[in-house]
Write an enzyme that holds these catalytic residues in place. Structure first.
Site, short mmCIF file in Angstrom:
data_model
loop_
_atom_site.label_atom_id
_atom_site.label_comp_id
_atom_site.label_asym_id
_atom_site.label_seq_id
_atom_site.Cartn_x
_atom_site.Cartn_y
_atom_site.Cartn_z
N GLU A 279 39.08 49.04 42.66
CA GLU A 279 39.68 48.35 42.70
C GLU A 279 41.22 48.38 44.27
O GLU A 279 41.82 49.67 44.04
CB GLU A 279 40.01 46.83 42.36
CG GLU A 279 39.35 45.73 41.80
CD GLU A 279 40.02 44.44 41.41
OE1 GLU A 279 41.18 44.11 41.59
OE2 GLU A 279 38.74 43.71 40.39
N HIS B 67 36.37 43.43 45.43
CA HIS B 67 36.04 43.54 44.29
C HIS B 67 34.64 44.18 44.22
O HIS B 67 33.74 43.70 44.88
CB HIS B 67 35.26 42.22 44.17
CG HIS B 67 36.18 41.26 43.28
ND1 HIS B 67 35.91 39.58 43.69
CD2 HIS B 67 37.99 40.96 42.64
CE1 HIS B 67 37.06 38.94 43.17
NE2 HIS B 67 37.90 39.18 42.46
N HIS C 158 42.87 41.92 48.11
CA HIS C 158 42.15 43.21 47.21
C HIS C 158 41.05 42.91 47.34
O HIS C 158 39.10 42.16 48.01
CB HIS C 158 42.24 42.79 45.59
CG HIS C 158 41.60 41.94 45.02
ND1 HIS C 158 42.76 40.72 45.55
CD2 HIS C 158 41.31 41.63 44.56
CE1 HIS C 158 41.98 39.36 44.31
NE2 HIS C 158 41.03 40.26 44.01
N ASP D 177 42.60 36.55 38.69
CA ASP D 177 43.17 36.32 40.26
C ASP D 177 43.73 35.63 40.60
O ASP D 177 45.13 35.26 41.29
CB ASP D 177 42.19 36.51 41.69
CG ASP D 177 40.74 37.38 41.37
OD1 ASP D 177 40.97 38.71 40.88
OD2 ASP D 177 39.71 38.14 41.45
#
Length: 162
Positions: free
Chosen positions: A31, A89, A87, A100
């Protein structure tokens, strides 16, 4: 520079989104994680009140795996320009996980980028995890601001003194 931030978030600069997509691709299969900062739209030459996301801050000491990214919260800068997080995935899922949602409390927008990290492989969410619109705006990013108050000359002088 304006002292107070307009409340309306207009969108994300196209170059900023491109940077985040590339960084997510480069970090894969782990990630990618960063924090978002915005700039007043008028400072970007737009004739509108509001903010445009222009910066992605990567926090030193961030660790990541294919399942998560962990940020040292105490390293996160306190800034009036902070507006949320971004961020990736690596599994390509474009919705927030329970983990999250637990981190979405700070900021008004949270962007998730999914593999294969193409231009349409991202979604924005509010602090409750509900989808929200976030336009991609083609603006010239502001000149780099000095993050540190020193340059290579100062570094060389310090090394010479040792």
């Amino acid at each position: 520079m304006r002292l107070f931030r307009s409340s309306e978030l207009l969108g994300i600069a196209a170059d900023t989104l491109t940077f985040a997509l590339e960084a997510s691709r480069d970090t894969h299969p782990n990630e990618y994680m960063g924090f978002l900062r915005a700039t007043d739209a008028r400072d970007l030459g737009l004739d509108r009140k509001g903010q445009v996301i222009t910066d992605v801050l990567v926090i030193p000491g961030t660790t990541s795996t294919p399942e998560s990214a962990t940020v040292r919260e105490h390293m996160k800068p306190n800034s009036a320009r902070a507006v949320g997080s971004i961020h990736s995935h690596p599994n390509g899922v474009l919705r927030p996980s329970d983990a999250d949602l637990a981190t979405f409390h700070a900021g008004e927008v949270h962007v998730i980028i999914g593999a294969p990290y193409e231009r349409d492989c991202w979604r924005a969410f509010d602090s409750d995890g509900d989808p929200r619109d976030l336009d991609v705006i083609d603006v010239a990013l502001p000149e780099d601001e000095a993050f540190f108050d020193f340059d290579q000359t100062d570094i060389d002088a310090e090394l010479y003194d040792e």
